[in-house]
Design an enzyme around this catalytic site. Sequence first.
Site, PDB file in Angstrom:
ATOM      1  N   TRP A  86      16.891  -1.689   0.325  1.00 53.62           N
ATOM      2  CA  TRP A  86      16.434  -0.312   0.068  1.00 53.62           C
ATOM      3  C   TRP A  86      17.337   0.688   0.747  1.00 53.62           C
ATOM      4  O   TRP A  86      17.625   1.749   0.188  1.00 53.62           O
ATOM      5  CB  TRP A  86      14.970  -0.144   0.482  1.00 53.62           C
TER       6      TRP A  86
ATOM      7  N   ASP B 134      12.474   6.373   5.261  1.00 52.15           N
ATOM      8  CA  ASP B 134      11.769   5.725   4.164  1.00 52.15           C
ATOM      9  C   ASP B 134      10.722   4.818   4.816  1.00 52.15           C
ATOM     10  O   ASP B 134      11.063   3.813   5.424  1.00 52.15           O
ATOM     11  CB  ASP B 134      12.771   4.909   3.329  1.00 52.15           C
TER      12      ASP B 134
ATOM     13  N   LYS C 216       2.538   0.299  -1.603  1.00 53.79           N
ATOM     14  CA  LYS C 216       2.542  -0.750  -0.584  1.00 53.79           C
ATOM     15  C   LYS C 216       1.313  -0.619   0.317  1.00 53.79           C
ATOM     16  O   LYS C 216       0.548  -1.541   0.474  1.00 53.79           O
ATOM     17  CB  LYS C 216       3.808  -0.711   0.281  1.00 53.79           C
TER      18      LYS C 216
HETATM   19  C1  LIG Z   1       9.216  -0.634  -2.603  1.00 48.84           C
HETATM   20  C2  LIG Z   1      10.169   0.136  -1.770  1.00 48.84           C
HETATM   21  C3  LIG Z   1      10.994   1.129  -2.322  1.00 48.84           C
HETATM   22  C4  LIG Z   1      11.007   1.454  -3.785  1.00 48.84           C
HETATM   23  O1  LIG Z   1       9.868   2.108  -4.143  1.00 48.84           O
HETATM   24  P1  LIG Z   1       9.631   2.670  -5.630  1.00 48.84           P
HETATM   25  O2  LIG Z   1       8.385   3.446  -5.436  1.00 48.84           O
HETATM   26  O3  LIG Z   1       9.489   1.473  -6.505  1.00 48.84           O
HETATM   27  O4  LIG Z   1      10.801   3.493  -6.007  1.00 48.84           O
HETATM   28  C5  LIG Z   1      11.833   1.823  -1.468  1.00 48.84           C
HETATM   29  N1  LIG Z   1      11.865   1.566  -0.152  1.00 48.84           N
HETATM   30  C6  LIG Z   1      11.103   0.611   0.413  1.00 48.84           C
HETATM   31  C7  LIG Z   1      11.180   0.364   1.883  1.00 48.84           C
HETATM   32  C8  LIG Z   1      10.237  -0.132  -0.389  1.00 48.84           C
HETATM   33  O5  LIG Z   1       9.472  -1.088   0.169  1.00 48.84           O
END
Ligand SMILES: *Cc1c(COP(=O)(O)O)cnc(C)c1O
Length: 356
Positions: free
Chosen positions: A99, A166, A190
């Site tokens: 990511w 993030d 998540k």
């Molecule tokens: C799942 C995830 C993403 C991507 O998320 P989307 O909502 O599918 O764009 C980005 N960063 C992390 C840390 C993730 O776990």
Amino acid sequence: MKKHNFYAGPSILPEFTKEKTAEATMNFAGTGLSLMEVSHRSKEFVAVMDEAVALVKELMNVPEGYSVLFLQGGASMQFLMAPYNLLNKKAAYLNTGAWSKKAIKEARFFGEVAVVATSEDKNFNYIPKTFEVPADADYLHITTNNTIFGTEILTDLDVSVPLIADMSSDILSRPMDVSKYDLIYAGAQKNLGPSGATLVIVKNSALGKVERPIPTMLNYQTHIDNGSMFNTPSTLAVFGCLQTLIWLKDQGGVEAIEKVNIEKATILYDELDRNKLFVSTVPIPEDRSRMNVTFVMAPEYSELEKEFLDFATVRGMVGIKGHRSVGGFRASIYNAMPVSSVKALVETMQEFEKTK
Ligand SMILES: *Cc1c(COP(=O)(O)O)cnc(C)c1O
């Protein structure tokens, strides 16, 4: 048979969230209409948005001067919105996994990117601890929890430039000091709710500093000025997030859930350290994620991988197959995961060990 949901995302949600959302899809807030049929500008839905924002502020102790938004496009859209709004010339990124790499790729469309450290040399199985952030960087971007590689930054870093995180897979899993960040973002699916909403927490004073023009929809200020209602928000997803926030407050908030998260992670990592068949993919204990526990068969038992997956599947374990870039297994044990499901997985591992 009871199913134990270890999917990485979309992933397990509290029963409360599912029940309330199911009810609202038939009769939302006494309107006699489905949540999916009601205007986002109705007083009933505006109340949902307002309460969700207020609860994020309360649970995360968001200081004055920050805005809380529910946007769309996932965390992946934030990979480009963040630099669009905040990167003038140069930004620093810590590369701790897949990511982070995707965030870096998007930032390069907007300026110079200095990757201050990377753990790619060991397939991202640790968090780099010592790195220097260029003083002229507009910000440092980090990924607090590496969903795929099972590592986590469990402290709020002290850095000399603005910090962006993030937090898609560990938002609201423990107390965090929001005042240390200029921008936090997280896809809902998540730890928060259904997919389709993205939580953004942004420091108002960080905006308006880049020289480039920003298209309306990609400008944080647009969404601040319109209370996340510039265009139609994902009403169902925001409603689901609100239910999880209500549930989390009822559990005692982030301090209380952190205790449960530590308990769950400890149970699972202790078993990985004890059971001769399995090993954690993250050797350094303090780098181990409390949200995504990645593990493989010990080298001498590597041929048993498929057999264990089948063994666990017939015992109700769902979603434990590891991501293809790590292999093995991954148990995602987000806030909504009960301790009993983690114990069920551990018992399955012990039962399997006895057959060998
Ligand atoms: C799942 C995830 C993403 C991507 O998320 P989307 O909502 O599918 O764009 C980005 N960063 C992390 C840390 C993730 O776990």
